[in-house]
Design a protein around this motif. Structure first.
Motif, short mmCIF file in Angstrom:
data_model
loop_
_atom_site.label_atom_id
_atom_site.label_comp_id
_atom_site.label_asym_id
_atom_site.label_seq_id
_atom_site.Cartn_x
_atom_site.Cartn_y
_atom_site.Cartn_z
N TYR A 399 0.83 -1.21 0.00
CA TYR A 399 0.00 0.00 0.00
C TYR A 399 0.86 1.26 0.00
O TYR A 399 0.49 2.28 -0.58
CB TYR A 399 -0.97 0.00 1.18
N VAL A 400 2.03 1.19 0.64
CA VAL A 400 2.96 2.32 0.64
C VAL A 400 3.56 2.50 -0.75
O VAL A 400 3.67 3.62 -1.26
CB VAL A 400 4.08 2.10 1.68
N VAL A 401 3.94 1.40 -1.37
CA VAL A 401 4.51 1.45 -2.71
C VAL A 401 3.50 2.03 -3.70
O VAL A 401 3.83 2.90 -4.51
CB VAL A 401 4.95 0.04 -3.17
N LYS A 402 2.26 1.56 -3.62
CA LYS A 402 1.24 2.05 -4.55
C LYS A 402 0.98 3.56 -4.36
O LYS A 402 0.79 4.30 -5.33
CB LYS A 402 -0.06 1.26 -4.37
N PHE A 403 0.98 4.01 -3.11
CA PHE A 403 0.75 5.43 -2.85
C PHE A 403 1.92 6.26 -3.37
O PHE A 403 1.72 7.30 -4.00
CB PHE A 403 0.55 5.67 -1.35
N PHE A 406 1.71 6.58 -7.06
CA PHE A 406 0.67 7.55 -7.42
C PHE A 406 1.19 8.99 -7.31
O PHE A 406 1.02 9.80 -8.21
CB PHE A 406 -0.56 7.35 -6.53
N VAL A 407 1.86 9.28 -6.19
CA VAL A 407 2.38 10.63 -5.99
C VAL A 407 3.45 10.96 -7.02
O VAL A 407 3.45 12.05 -7.62
CB VAL A 407 2.94 10.80 -4.56
N VAL A 416 -3.37 14.47 -12.35
CA VAL A 416 -4.59 14.09 -11.64
C VAL A 416 -5.64 15.17 -11.85
O VAL A 416 -5.43 16.33 -11.52
CB VAL A 416 -4.32 13.90 -10.14
N ARG A 417 -6.79 14.77 -12.38
CA ARG A 417 -7.89 15.72 -12.63
C ARG A 417 -8.93 15.66 -11.51
O ARG A 417 -9.56 16.66 -11.18
CB ARG A 417 -8.54 15.42 -13.99
N ASP A 418 -9.12 14.48 -10.95
CA ASP A 418 -10.11 14.30 -9.88
C ASP A 418 -9.44 13.53 -8.75
O ASP A 418 -9.31 12.30 -8.83
CB ASP A 418 -11.32 13.53 -10.42
N LEU A 419 -8.99 14.24 -7.72
CA LEU A 419 -8.22 13.60 -6.65
C LEU A 419 -9.06 12.57 -5.91
O LEU A 419 -8.58 11.47 -5.64
CB LEU A 419 -7.71 14.66 -5.67
N ASP A 420 -10.30 12.89 -5.59
CA ASP A 420 -11.14 11.95 -4.85
C ASP A 420 -11.29 10.64 -5.62
O ASP A 420 -11.17 9.55 -5.04
CB ASP A 420 -12.52 12.56 -4.59
N ALA A 421 -11.56 10.75 -6.91
CA ALA A 421 -11.74 9.54 -7.73
C ALA A 421 -10.43 8.75 -7.81
O ALA A 421 -10.43 7.51 -7.75
CB ALA A 421 -12.22 9.92 -9.13
N SER A 422 -9.33 9.46 -7.93
CA SER A 422 -8.03 8.78 -8.02
C SER A 422 -7.70 8.04 -6.73
O SER A 422 -7.17 6.92 -6.76
CB SER A 422 -6.93 9.80 -8.34
N ARG A 424 -9.91 6.93 -4.55
CA ARG A 424 -10.82 5.78 -4.44
C ARG A 424 -10.30 4.62 -5.27
O ARG A 424 -10.36 3.45 -4.84
CB ARG A 424 -12.23 6.17 -4.87
N ASP A 425 -9.81 4.92 -6.46
CA ASP A 425 -9.24 3.87 -7.30
C ASP A 425 -8.02 3.25 -6.64
O ASP A 425 -7.84 2.02 -6.67
CB ASP A 425 -8.85 4.47 -8.66
N LEU A 426 -7.19 4.08 -6.01
CA LEU A 426 -6.02 3.58 -5.30
C LEU A 426 -6.44 2.65 -4.16
O LEU A 426 -5.87 1.55 -4.00
CB LEU A 426 -5.21 4.76 -4.74
N ASP A 427 -7.44 3.04 -3.40
CA ASP A 427 -7.93 2.18 -2.31
C ASP A 427 -8.45 0.85 -2.84
O ASP A 427 -8.21 -0.21 -2.24
CB ASP A 427 -9.04 2.89 -1.54
N ASN A 428 -9.16 0.88 -3.96
CA ASN A 428 -9.68 -0.36 -4.54
C ASN A 428 -8.55 -1.30 -4.94
O ASN A 428 -8.63 -2.52 -4.71
CB ASN A 428 -10.56 -0.05 -5.75
N ARG A 429 -7.51 -0.73 -5.52
CA ARG A 429 -6.38 -1.58 -5.93
C ARG A 429 -5.65 -2.14 -4.71
O ARG A 429 -5.20 -3.30 -4.73
CB ARG A 429 -5.42 -0.77 -6.81
N ILE A 430 -5.54 -1.35 -3.68
CA ILE A 430 -4.91 -1.82 -2.44
C ILE A 430 -5.73 -2.95 -1.82
O ILE A 430 -5.19 -3.98 -1.40
CB ILE A 430 -4.75 -0.66 -1.45
N ASP A 431 -7.06 -2.78 -1.79
CA ASP A 431 -7.93 -3.80 -1.20
C ASP A 431 -7.86 -5.12 -1.97
O ASP A 431 -7.83 -6.20 -1.37
CB ASP A 431 -9.38 -3.30 -1.17
N LYS A 432 -7.83 -5.04 -3.30
CA LYS A 432 -7.74 -6.26 -4.10
C LYS A 432 -6.42 -6.99 -3.83
O LYS A 432 -6.39 -8.22 -3.74
CB LYS A 432 -7.87 -5.92 -5.58
#
Length: 439
Positions: A399-403, A406-407, A416-422, A424-432
């Motif tokens: 999860y640290v690597v993925k974040f 992203f940064v 990044v155009r929509d931070l909230d959406a981005s 949420r997508d990051l959280d989904n990938r982390i959860d999977k």
């Protein structure tokens, strides 16, 4: 964690350390001869340089004197991959030491490193001698499979000549204002001296070390991706991007390309090219050895403006030791782990020679510590109640690597155009990813 080059955060790929559920090694608590029987144990550690290996051997000498019946065979320069393969193959050493605290969740959950709770209880080891953050990174979901051996503590280094009488900042707004004031540019915008380089590609300025100063929680209480629901994440990202944009992303990239190697004399802080930088306690040893003329000070890293009460804390990680599944001398192995991780003289000796923070509160106060005056800051950060670590998971620091990716790849370049959406997508990938690894 040591004087040899350390891996960057992104290099610790979680996938490389995932252990198969069906580890073939056998053996557990209480196996093998009793600790007072004559026997030989094998110890693997990751230090590789001659001076580092000698420092470890010096610490082991105290154990040999206290336990003359136990012969200790030490093997240096052992990676986590080698440790994992030995456990999988059913032929592990008796004791292992690793610099990778992010992998404790995997080792504990899989049983690759034995549960030390029975040994701790029997030996009467008081865990209160370790700060809370240290207790957190040596266990996972109540299973304590590791003990701490030295620690890395992160704080702010500042070049006194470049500071021109300014005091080290305590808040992020103070840091930003001072970074701008101290920055020197060429007419075309090229950065000659950076007051503070905010990019996550600047050595230890990775999110894992700076974002905690904003109070980010990393995961939800249920152990799921928590970036999209945490306002402190947005605060960290806003601070990062505003300073990146002030410098100009192209100028930042140009500066990053011009940097020397982190663990060589060409490090820009050591060359007077950076006024302030977040770094680990080991930098004091590099400065003493490679840049003795640099007049510098240290302080805790600044915190978000609404977290002034937490100033003084910082990010903590460190070396961990354990008894792998399959150890043929588990009881003697525990005695070795207990000694090296709790004996004040052994810890102080290692700290003096390796330039790391001794990992017990009693060792912090030892009069035998012989470290530079600037090192005192890190001793204080280590025991500060606001100091934190990243929570362990079954797939390491994924999860640290993925974040950080992203940064680095999306946020800092302005993609990044929509931070909230981005997020949420990051959280989904982390959860999977967590679900695939039993999280």
């Amino acid at each position: 964690m040591h004087l040899s080059p350390r891996p960057a955060a992104l290099a610790t790929a979680a996938a490389s350390l995932v252990l198969a559920a069906g580890c073939t090694a056998s053996g557990g608590q209480g196996t093998g001869p009793k600790a007072d029987a004559p026997q030989t144990i094998t110890v693997w550690h990751g230090w590789s340089a001659d001076a580092e290996a000698k420092a470890f051997e010096n610490a082991v000498a105290g154990f040999r004197k206290a336990h003359p019946n136990i012969t200790v065979k030490v093997v240096k320069d052992q990676t986590d991959d080698r440790i994992t393969n030995a456990i999988r193959g059913g032929n592990p050493p008796d004791v292992v030491a690793s610099f990778t605290t992010d992998s404790v969740g995997q080792w504990c959950q899989s049983g690759a490193w034995q549960d030390l709770a029975p040994y701790i209880k029997k030996s009467g080891v008081d865990l209160a001698q370790f700060p809370k953050a240290v207790q957190d990174y040596t266990q996972f979901k109540g299973r304590r499979c590791a003990m701490p051996l030295l620690a890395d503590t992160y704080g702010l280094y500042y070049n006194k000549a470049l500071m021109k009488g300014e005091q080290p900042p305590k808040t992020m707004s103070e840091l930003t204002a001072l970074a701008k004031k101290l920055t020197v540019r060429d007419p075309d915008g090229t950065i000659k001296v950076a007051g503070f380089m905010p990019s996550v590609q600047y050595y230890e300025h990775v999110p894992q070390h700076i974002a905690p100063q904003f109070g980010i929680r990393w995961l939800t209480p249920e152990g799921k991706g928590g970036f999209s629901g945490d306002p402190n994440v947005a605060a960290y990202l806003k601070w990062n991007k505003e300073l990146i944009d002030w410098y100009g992303y192209a100028n930042v990239k140009k500066f990053l390309r011009s940097m020397g190697q982190e663990f060589e004399a060409s490090n820009p802080f050591q060359k007077g090219k950076v006024a302030m930088a977040v770094d680990g306690e080991w930098r004091t040893m590099f400065l003493k050895r490679e840049a003795p003329k640099v007049d510098y000070g240290t302080a805790p890293a600044p915190v978000a403006d609404d977290r002034a009460a937490q100033y003084g804390g910082g990010f903590i990680a460190g070396t961990v030791m354990g008894v792998p599944r399959g150890s043929q001398h588990a009881q003697a192995a525990w005695e070795f782990v207990r000694f090296l991780t709790t004996d004040t003289a052994a810890l102080v000796g290692l700290a003096n020679e390796l330039g790391n923070v001794p990992s017990t509160i009693p060792a912090l106060a030892s009069p035998d510590l012989r470290l530079p005056p600037q090192f005192a800051t890190f001793l204080q950060i280590f025991k500060h109640p606001a100091s934190t670590t990243t929570p362990p998971t079954p797939n390491g620091n994924d999860y640290v690597v993925k974040f950080q990716q992203f940064v680095q790849d999306q946020w800092e370049p302005g993609r990044v155009r929509d931070l909230d959406a981005s997020l949420r997508d990051l959280d989904n990938r982390i959860d999977k990813s967590l679900q695939l690894n039993g999280g």
